[in-house]
Design a protein around this motif. Structure first.
Motif, PDB file in Angstrom:
ATOM      1  N   THR A   1      -4.685   6.365  -1.047  1.00 20.46           N
ATOM      2  CA  THR A   1      -3.752   5.442  -1.572  1.00 20.46           C
ATOM      3  C   THR A   1      -4.066   4.601  -2.464  1.00 20.46           C
ATOM      4  O   THR A   1      -5.069   4.221  -2.806  1.00 20.46           O
ATOM      5  CB  THR A   1      -4.136   4.866   0.347  1.00 20.46           C
ATOM      6  OG1 THR A   1      -3.897   5.267   0.699  1.00 20.46           O
ATOM      7  CG2 THR A   1      -3.278   3.466   0.611  1.00 20.46           C
TER       8      THR A   1
ATOM      9  N   ARG B   1       0.921  -1.337  -0.119  1.00 13.87           N
ATOM     10  CA  ARG B   1      -0.067  -0.233   0.021  1.00 13.87           C
ATOM     11  C   ARG B   1       1.637   1.144   0.246  1.00 13.87           C
ATOM     12  O   ARG B   1       1.685   1.414   0.674  1.00 13.87           O
ATOM     13  CB  ARG B   1      -0.832   0.444   1.045  1.00 13.87           C
ATOM     14  CG  ARG B   1      -1.517  -1.182   1.087  1.00 13.87           C
ATOM     15  CD  ARG B   1      -3.216  -1.349   1.662  1.00 13.87           C
ATOM     16  NE  ARG B   1      -3.589  -0.365   2.943  1.00 13.87           N
ATOM     17  CZ  ARG B   1      -4.547   0.414   2.368  1.00 13.87           C
ATOM     18  NH1 ARG B   1      -4.734   0.147   1.794  1.00 13.87           N
ATOM     19  NH2 ARG B   1      -5.278   1.388   3.026  1.00 13.87           N
TER      20      ARG B   1
ATOM     21  N   ARG C   1       4.544   6.822  -1.166  1.00 17.88           N
ATOM     22  CA  ARG C   1       5.011   7.100   0.032  1.00 17.88           C
ATOM     23  C   ARG C   1       4.387   5.316   1.100  1.00 17.88           C
ATOM     24  O   ARG C   1       3.173   4.917   0.662  1.00 17.88           O
ATOM     25  CB  ARG C   1       5.098   8.008   1.544  1.00 17.88           C
ATOM     26  CG  ARG C   1       5.038   9.351   1.069  1.00 17.88           C
ATOM     27  CD  ARG C   1       4.649  10.080   2.096  1.00 17.88           C
ATOM     28  NE  ARG C   1       5.028  11.647   1.941  1.00 17.88           N
ATOM     29  CZ  ARG C   1       4.700  12.974   3.247  1.00 17.88           C
ATOM     30  NH1 ARG C   1       4.366  12.421   3.670  1.00 17.88           N
ATOM     31  NH2 ARG C   1       5.245  13.964   1.780  1.00 17.88           N
TER      32      ARG C   1
ATOM     33  N   GLU D   1       0.719   5.358  -0.018  1.00 15.87           N
ATOM     34  CA  GLU D   1       0.206   6.998  -0.429  1.00 15.87           C
ATOM     35  C   GLU D   1       0.795   8.125  -1.621  1.00 15.87           C
ATOM     36  O   GLU D   1       2.065   7.706  -1.292  1.00 15.87           O
ATOM     37  CB  GLU D   1       0.822   7.649   1.284  1.00 15.87           C
ATOM     38  CG  GLU D   1      -0.030   6.844   2.165  1.00 15.87           C
ATOM     39  CD  GLU D   1       0.515   7.350   3.555  1.00 15.87           C
ATOM     40  OE1 GLU D   1       0.673   8.248   3.831  1.00 15.87           O
ATOM     41  OE2 GLU D   1       0.012   6.956   4.696  1.00 15.87           O
TER      42      GLU D   1
ATOM     43  N   GLN E   1      -2.295  14.572   0.847  1.00 11.39           N
ATOM     44  CA  GLN E   1      -2.238  12.849   1.065  1.00 11.39           C
ATOM     45  C   GLN E   1      -3.482  13.118  -0.725  1.00 11.39           C
ATOM     46  O   GLN E   1      -4.632  13.362  -0.399  1.00 11.39           O
ATOM     47  CB  GLN E   1      -3.008  12.352   1.710  1.00 11.39           C
ATOM     48  CG  GLN E   1      -2.870  11.144   1.659  1.00 11.39           C
ATOM     49  CD  GLN E   1      -2.503  10.172   2.498  1.00 11.39           C
ATOM     50  OE1 GLN E   1      -2.700  10.563   4.030  1.00 11.39           O
ATOM     51  NE2 GLN E   1      -2.982   9.154   2.127  1.00 11.39           N
TER      52      GLN E   1
ATOM     53  N   TRP F   1       1.557  11.398  -2.353  1.00  8.57           N
ATOM     54  CA  TRP F   1       1.010  12.933  -2.008  1.00  8.57           C
ATOM     55  C   TRP F   1       1.390  13.299  -3.237  1.00  8.57           C
ATOM     56  O   TRP F   1       2.188  13.587  -4.489  1.00  8.57           O
ATOM     57  CB  TRP F   1       2.123  12.684  -1.129  1.00  8.57           C
ATOM     58  CG  TRP F   1       1.578  12.539   0.295  1.00  8.57           C
ATOM     59  CD1 TRP F   1       1.752  10.614   0.643  1.00  8.57           C
ATOM     60  CD2 TRP F   1       0.865  12.732   1.647  1.00  8.57           C
ATOM     61  NE1 TRP F   1       1.431  10.668   1.868  1.00  8.57           N
ATOM     62  CE2 TRP F   1       1.181  11.784   2.551  1.00  8.57           C
ATOM     63  CE3 TRP F   1       0.880  14.317   1.680  1.00  8.57           C
ATOM     64  CZ2 TRP F   1       0.707  12.413   3.864  1.00  8.57           C
ATOM     65  CZ3 TRP F   1       0.844  14.315   2.698  1.00  8.57           C
ATOM     66  CH2 TRP F   1      -0.096  13.679   4.061  1.00  8.57           C
TER      67      TRP F   1
END
Length: 116
Positions: free
Chosen positions: A36, A11, A78, A13, A33, A15
């Motif tokens: 995801t 997973r 991330r 994220e 953000q 940004w």
């Protein structure tokens, strides 16, 4: 997505830079953000790692994503690796094969500076 989903084992994220008014007539850019996604982060080959060490350059990875993942050039991804270490990647480009089964992002690992 024909079978790629089971390979997307991380997973990440997403940004993205956004520009907002600063309240004083100007603007400021911040990372926010944007979502995801699931992805598979390939490790650089031994040759790529050696070349990066010799040239003092940053090394890059390929990240495989679903064809519909909203990931764009300039985004930051991330997540954590298998050992639980936090990682940040800067997206350099995103491409799809002729049959849009997946997207492939070329990313640059952002090394964190640690005191020592």
């Amino acid at each position: 997505m024909k079978g790629i989903g089971r390979h997307l084992n991380r997973r990440l994220e997403v940004w993205r830079e956004t520009t907002v008014d600063d309240g004083a007539g100007g603007q400021e850019t911040t990372l926010t953000q944007a979502g995801t996604v699931r992805g598979k982060v390939d490790q650089p080959s031994p040759t790529e790692r050696l070349m990066a060490q010799q040239s003092g350059s940053d090394h890059s990875h390929n990240v495989y994503l679903s064809a519909r993942a909203d990931v764009r050039r300039g985004d930051e991804l991330r997540g954590t690796d298998a050992l639980g270490n936090a990682q940040k990647f800067r997206v350099l480009s995103v491409v799809q094969p002729s049959a849009p089964v997946y997207s492939k992002a070329l990313v640059q690992l952002t090394q964190s500076q640690q005191g020592g």
